[in-house]
Design a protein around this motif. Structure first.
Motif, mmCIF file in Angstrom:
data_model
loop_
_atom_site.group_PDB
_atom_site.id
_atom_site.type_symbol
_atom_site.label_atom_id
_atom_site.label_comp_id
_atom_site.label_asym_id
_atom_site.label_seq_id
_atom_site.Cartn_x
_atom_site.Cartn_y
_atom_site.Cartn_z
ATOM 1 N N GLU A 1 0.823 -1.208 0.000
ATOM 2 C CA GLU A 1 0.000 0.000 0.000
ATOM 3 C C GLU A 1 0.857 1.258 0.000
ATOM 4 N N VAL A 2 1.956 1.218 0.747
ATOM 5 C CA VAL A 2 2.859 2.371 0.806
ATOM 6 C C VAL A 2 3.430 2.681 -0.576
ATOM 7 N N LEU A 3 3.718 1.627 -1.344
ATOM 8 C CA LEU A 3 4.326 1.812 -2.667
ATOM 9 C C LEU A 3 3.355 2.383 -3.691
ATOM 10 N N TYR A 4 2.071 2.435 -3.355
ATOM 11 C CA TYR A 4 1.092 3.104 -4.199
ATOM 12 C C TYR A 4 0.981 4.596 -3.855
ATOM 13 N N ASP A 5 1.658 5.025 -2.793
ATOM 14 C CA ASP A 5 1.677 6.443 -2.435
ATOM 15 C C ASP A 5 2.803 7.147 -3.190
ATOM 16 N N ASP A 6 2.761 8.467 -3.212
ATOM 17 C CA ASP A 6 3.772 9.240 -3.927
ATOM 18 C C ASP A 6 5.111 9.237 -3.200
ATOM 19 N N PHE A 7 6.193 9.155 -3.991
ATOM 20 C CA PHE A 7 7.561 9.294 -3.505
ATOM 21 C C PHE A 7 8.242 10.406 -4.301
ATOM 22 N N PRO A 8 9.176 11.140 -3.665
ATOM 23 C CA PRO A 8 9.909 12.166 -4.410
ATOM 24 C C PRO A 8 10.872 11.523 -5.409
ATOM 25 N N GLN A 9 11.051 12.194 -6.559
ATOM 26 C CA GLN A 9 11.950 11.722 -7.612
ATOM 27 C C GLN A 9 12.939 12.849 -7.910
ATOM 28 N N ASP A 10 14.196 12.673 -7.531
ATOM 29 C CA ASP A 10 15.212 13.710 -7.655
ATOM 30 C C ASP A 10 15.681 13.827 -9.110
ATOM 31 N N PHE A 11 15.779 15.055 -9.611
ATOM 32 C CA PHE A 11 16.330 15.277 -10.945
ATOM 33 C C PHE A 11 17.857 15.272 -10.949
ATOM 34 N N HIS A 12 18.488 15.271 -9.776
ATOM 35 C CA HIS A 12 19.953 15.262 -9.656
ATOM 36 C C HIS A 12 20.604 16.393 -10.460
ATOM 37 N N GLY A 13 19.960 17.543 -10.489
ATOM 38 C CA GLY A 13 20.561 18.709 -11.120
ATOM 39 C C GLY A 13 20.419 18.771 -12.626
ATOM 40 N N GLU A 14 19.738 17.790 -13.245
ATOM 41 C CA GLU A 14 19.604 17.795 -14.699
ATOM 42 C C GLU A 14 18.315 18.463 -15.183
ATOM 43 N N GLN A 15 17.531 19.008 -14.253
ATOM 44 C CA GLN A 15 16.290 19.643 -14.669
ATOM 45 C C GLN A 15 16.577 20.985 -15.358
ATOM 46 N N PRO A 16 15.782 21.334 -16.358
ATOM 47 C CA PRO A 16 15.980 22.627 -17.016
ATOM 48 C C PRO A 16 15.522 23.771 -16.124
ATOM 49 N N GLU A 17 15.871 24.978 -16.512
ATOM 50 C CA GLU A 17 15.479 26.161 -15.744
ATOM 51 C C GLU A 17 13.963 26.233 -15.654
ATOM 52 N N GLY A 18 13.486 26.511 -14.462
ATOM 53 C CA GLY A 18 12.055 26.607 -14.245
ATOM 54 C C GLY A 18 11.417 25.335 -13.734
ATOM 55 N N ALA B 1 9.419 -0.399 2.872
ATOM 56 C CA ALA B 1 8.840 -0.750 1.582
ATOM 57 C C ALA B 1 9.904 -0.750 0.488
ATOM 58 N N LEU B 2 10.776 0.248 0.479
ATOM 59 C CA LEU B 2 11.828 0.305 -0.530
ATOM 60 C C LEU B 2 12.828 -0.834 -0.348
ATOM 61 N N ASP B 3 13.157 -1.141 0.897
ATOM 62 C CA ASP B 3 14.081 -2.244 1.159
ATOM 63 C C ASP B 3 13.492 -3.571 0.678
ATOM 64 N N LEU B 4 12.184 -3.746 0.857
ATOM 65 C CA LEU B 4 11.545 -4.979 0.411
ATOM 66 C C LEU B 4 11.502 -5.027 -1.119
ATOM 67 N N MET B 5 11.285 -3.890 -1.734
ATOM 68 C CA MET B 5 11.325 -3.811 -3.200
ATOM 69 C C MET B 5 12.697 -4.279 -3.710
ATOM 70 N N PRO C 1 15.669 3.752 -7.337
ATOM 71 C CA PRO C 1 15.989 4.014 -5.928
ATOM 72 C C PRO C 1 16.924 5.196 -5.720
ATOM 73 N N SER C 2 17.846 5.447 -6.661
ATOM 74 C CA SER C 2 18.757 6.583 -6.472
ATOM 75 C C SER C 2 18.006 7.905 -6.539
ATOM 76 N N HIS C 3 16.921 7.975 -7.310
ATOM 77 C CA HIS C 3 16.128 9.195 -7.373
ATOM 78 C C HIS C 3 15.316 9.392 -6.090
ATOM 79 N N ILE C 4 14.769 8.303 -5.577
ATOM 80 C CA ILE C 4 13.950 8.400 -4.366
ATOM 81 C C ILE C 4 14.820 8.620 -3.136
ATOM 82 N N ARG C 5 15.786 7.744 -2.955
ATOM 83 C CA ARG C 5 16.654 7.858 -1.772
ATOM 84 C C ARG C 5 17.476 9.140 -1.830
ATOM 85 N N GLY C 6 17.883 9.529 -3.052
ATOM 86 C CA GLY C 6 18.643 10.764 -3.190
ATOM 87 C C GLY C 6 17.832 11.984 -2.802
#
Length: 346
Positions: free
Chosen positions: A197-214, A260-264, A237-242
């Motif tokens: 159920e937790v994995l159906y909830d939203d998680f942050p996804q890091d752009f790691h600095g590659e996002q364009p301006e704005g 949940a992420l560890d089980l994944m 996982p690097s985007h979420i954990r990061g």
């Protein structure tokens, strides 16, 4: 977006499989015939004669009559079947690197539309060890696993399909592994439905600095989503954990989210199929139904022998509908109609 937890049900269909079930089978390998290679050679000659930049070569510029029909069937297998195929037997030693890349591009254009893979807009990427390490940049691009020799955690890429053409293998290691996210989903449902159920909830996804301006530094997406009765996954996982590591306002990663992420990760490792790349192999994976990984490798000392793969991120012509806000770049569609990839401008 957050998918309603009440909609969770068991994943079914050909996309749900385990490595143990497929390890002794080779029906996921498509062997090129002599006539198909001859057809590719004809298409290569035609495309080269047009004198176009690679990015401008379309499906019509790389005509494949009989093999084109087979590629349409393979596309259906990737989208609606097992979720991956391995095309074996392209004689890459008989081509220059440029010609091999054009053949690979032409095959990809019969499946869909290539999308940018990094901040500099590469459409045909090079997977090789450039000394990449987490947290660094290589030019304008974030240092990611594909430009290192490190073993990779199970993840998907930012497109409908990721394709890899093997030009050269490593001296030791570099085995590719693939796992069904439907199988992971069902395993977690069996043992810890509360964490599913937790994995159906939203998680942050890091752009790691590659996002364009704005663009924001991160966006939100669930790991699993059921849309119109079809299960899709998005797990890097690097985007979420990061994101949890890099942004204090997220409060850190702990509790049921961390569990949940560890089980994944655990079941990805347990349920995966391993395959060794051969020169000339083309691996095509559905990023919405599989995760992939790679073991650490040791390269040759000679530059001309070093491990080298070409990569495509592809929007399928007949790809699945996705819920709004799903993925690393929710809602991003470029001028060609391609979705996914890395947006180069706001």
């Amino acid at each position: 977006m957050t998918t309603a937890r009440a909609s969770i049900s068991r994943a079914e269909g050909p996309a749900v499989w385990t490595g143990a079930e497929l390890q002794n089978s080779d029906d996921w390998i498509y062997h090129l015939s002599a006539s198909q290679i001859a057809e590719l050679d004809e298409a290569l000659k035609h495309a080269k004669g047009l004198g176009l930049p690679l990015k401008d070569v379309t499906l019509d510029d790389f005509p494949l009559r009989a093999f084109g029909n087979d590629l349409a069937r393979l596309s259906d297998e990737i989208e609606s079947g097992r979720g991956f195929v391995l095309i074996r037997g392209l004689p890459v030693d008989e081509y220059s690197a440029e010609d091999a890349g054009l053949i690979y591009w032409g095959i990809g254009r019969h499946l869909g539309v290539p999308v940018p893979q990094n901040a500099t807009g590469d459409l045909l990427g090079h997977v090789r060890d450039l000394g990449g390490r987490e947290g660094r940049m290589i030019g304008k691009n974030a240092s990611r696993g594909y430009n290192s020799n490190a073993g990779l955690a199970y993840h998907c890429d930012g497109s409908d399909v990721v394709g890899l053409l093997c030009l050269k293998t490593a001296r030791v290691g570099g085995a590719s592994t693939v796992v069904s996210t439907g199988a992971i989903h069902n395993k977690i449902l069996d043992v810890r439905p509360d964490l599913l159920e937790v994995l159906y909830d939203d998680f942050p996804q890091d752009f790691h600095g590659e996002q364009p301006e704005g663009y924001p530094k991160y966006n939100w997406s669930p790991v699993f989503a059921n849309h119109l009765g079809q299960l899709s996954s998005r797990y890097v996982p690097s985007h979420i954990r990061g994101a949890f590591k890099n942004y204090e306002e997220l409060g850190g990663l702990s509790g049921e989210k961390l569990e949940a992420l560890d089980l994944m990760d655990r079941y990805a490792n347990e349920l995966a199929l391993s395959m060794d790349f051969e020169r000339g192999d083309i691996q095509l994976l559905n990023n919405h139904t599989t995760l992939h990984s790679r073991t650490r490798f040791e390269d040759f000392d000679e530059p001309e022998k070093k491990r080298h793969l070409l990569r495509l991120w592809i929007t399928l012509y007949r790809g699945r509908p996705l819920p709004a806000g799903f993925g690393r770049n929710p809602g991003y569609v470029d001028t060609t109609g391609a979705r996914g990839g890395l947006p180069l401008s706001a």
